[in-house]
Enzyme design. Structure first.
Site, PDB file in Angstrom:
ATOM      1  N   ASP A  10       0.882  -1.169   0.000  1.00  0.00           N
ATOM      2  CA  ASP A  10       0.000   0.000   0.000  1.00  0.00           C
ATOM      3  C   ASP A  10       0.921   1.220   0.000  1.00  0.00           C
ATOM      4  OD1 ASP A  10       0.893   0.231   2.608  1.00  0.00           O
ATOM      5  OD2 ASP A  10      -1.088   0.121   3.540  1.00  0.00           O
ATOM      6  N   CYS A  67       3.145  -3.231   3.930  1.00  0.00           N
ATOM      7  CA  CYS A  67       2.258  -2.131   4.336  1.00  0.00           C
ATOM      8  C   CYS A  67       2.974  -1.371   5.445  1.00  0.00           C
ATOM      9  CB  CYS A  67       0.876  -2.645   4.742  1.00  0.00           C
ATOM     10  SG  CYS A  67       0.840  -3.781   6.138  1.00  0.00           S
ATOM     11  N   THR A  69       2.972  -1.925   8.770  1.00  0.00           N
ATOM     12  CA  THR A  69       3.540  -2.855   9.760  1.00  0.00           C
ATOM     13  C   THR A  69       3.745  -4.265   9.230  1.00  0.00           C
ATOM     14  OG1 THR A  69       1.314  -3.448  10.470  1.00  0.00           O
ATOM     15  CG2 THR A  69       2.399  -1.648  11.668  1.00  0.00           C
ATOM     16  N   HIS A 100      10.774 -23.044  10.108  1.00  0.00           N
ATOM     17  CA  HIS A 100       9.742 -23.673  10.944  1.00  0.00           C
ATOM     18  C   HIS A 100       8.350 -23.602  10.323  1.00  0.00           C
ATOM     19  CE1 HIS A 100      12.090 -23.404  15.020  1.00  0.00           C
ATOM     20  NE2 HIS A 100      12.840 -23.820  14.015  1.00  0.00           N
ATOM     21  N   ARG A 135       9.227 -32.657  13.468  1.00  0.00           N
ATOM     22  CA  ARG A 135       8.241 -31.950  14.294  1.00  0.00           C
ATOM     23  C   ARG A 135       7.692 -30.705  13.608  1.00  0.00           C
ATOM     24  NH1 ARG A 135      13.150 -30.328  16.430  1.00  0.00           N
ATOM     25  NH2 ARG A 135      13.331 -28.181  17.175  1.00  0.00           N
ATOM     26  N   HIS A 136       8.518 -30.037  12.797  1.00  0.00           N
ATOM     27  CA  HIS A 136       8.016 -28.860  12.077  1.00  0.00           C
ATOM     28  C   HIS A 136       7.068 -29.282  10.948  1.00  0.00           C
ATOM     29  CE1 HIS A 136      10.562 -26.447  14.484  1.00  0.00           C
ATOM     30  NE2 HIS A 136      11.676 -26.955  13.994  1.00  0.00           N
TER      31      HIS A 136
HETATM   32  C1  RB5 Z   1      -1.979   2.460   6.557  1.00  0.00           C
HETATM   33  O1  RB5 Z   1      -2.064   3.667   7.237  1.00  0.00           O
HETATM   34  C2  RB5 Z   1      -1.724   1.291   7.531  1.00  0.00           C
HETATM   35  O2  RB5 Z   1      -2.823   1.105   8.356  1.00  0.00           O
HETATM   36  C3  RB5 Z   1      -1.394   0.039   6.776  1.00  0.00           C
HETATM   37  O3  RB5 Z   1      -0.293   0.287   5.963  1.00  0.00           O
HETATM   38  C4  RB5 Z   1      -0.994  -1.188   7.568  1.00  0.00           C
HETATM   39  O4  RB5 Z   1      -0.006  -0.900   8.502  1.00  0.00           O
HETATM   40  C5  RB5 Z   1      -2.050  -2.029   8.080  1.00  0.00           C
HETATM   41  O5  RB5 Z   1      -1.778  -3.107   8.624  1.00  0.00           O
END
Ligand code: RB5
Length: 153
Positions: A10, A67, A69, A100, A135-136
């Site tokens: 994104d 994105c 995070t 794993h 195991r994995h």
């Molecule tokens: C966009 O602002 C943000 O929410 C998106 O990039 C992402 O981190 C969502 O998981």
């Protein structure tokens, strides 16, 4: 070995996706870029859907989604059958996601990971094999059984 990699982001992941694309091309891999192609605001589920579908259908070997995070991308991508999308934040998490979890989609956070460590994680993700440890494999079979039994569509 050259592989076919689908990538997407994104707006928050656009810059890191651009670096990821350049690295993949420099390594000689085939890149299917699902966008976006400009830095304007867009919604992460759109790229997650397009990349995860290509991996789920086995039209691509691996996927990379970026994105803010990595979390939203992983949540959306893991809706697809056979997709094992992992949010990674350092070299160890990228290595273990392959060893794993046999992760086939790497999810990165453009707001929490700089380009250099992001590109390093990409290299580890591409080069690390799944562990042969029983195991994995057993645990992954259990995940696949949940996937088959609980998915409604
Ligand atoms: C966009 O602002 C943000 O929410 C998106 O990039 C992402 O981190 C969502 O998981």
């Amino acid at each position: 070995m050259a592989v076919k990699v689908a990538i997407g982001s994104d707006h928050a992941g656009f810059e890191l996706k651009t670096a990821i694309r350049a690295e993949l091309e420099a390594r000689g891999h085939t890149v299917i870029d699902c966008g976006p192609f400009t830095a304007g605001h867009c919604d992460y589920p759109d790229a997650a859907r397009d990349v995860a579908r290509l991996v789920s259908n086995k039209n691509c070997d691996r996927g990379v989604l970026v994105c803010g995070t990595g979390i939203g991308m992983a949540i959306a991508a893991n809706k697809f059958r056979g997709v094992r999308a992992a949010v990674c934040w350092d070299a160890d998490s990228a290595k273990l996601a392959r060893q794993h979890n046999d992760a086939n989609v790497l999810c990165l956070g453009g707001r929490v990971v700089d380009a250099d460590p992001g590109v390093k994680m990409l290299g580890i993700f591409l080069e690390t094999a799944q562990s042969r440890d029983e195991r994995h494999r057993r645990r992954l079979e259990k995940v696949a059984k949940i996937d088959a039994a609980e998915r409604k569509a």
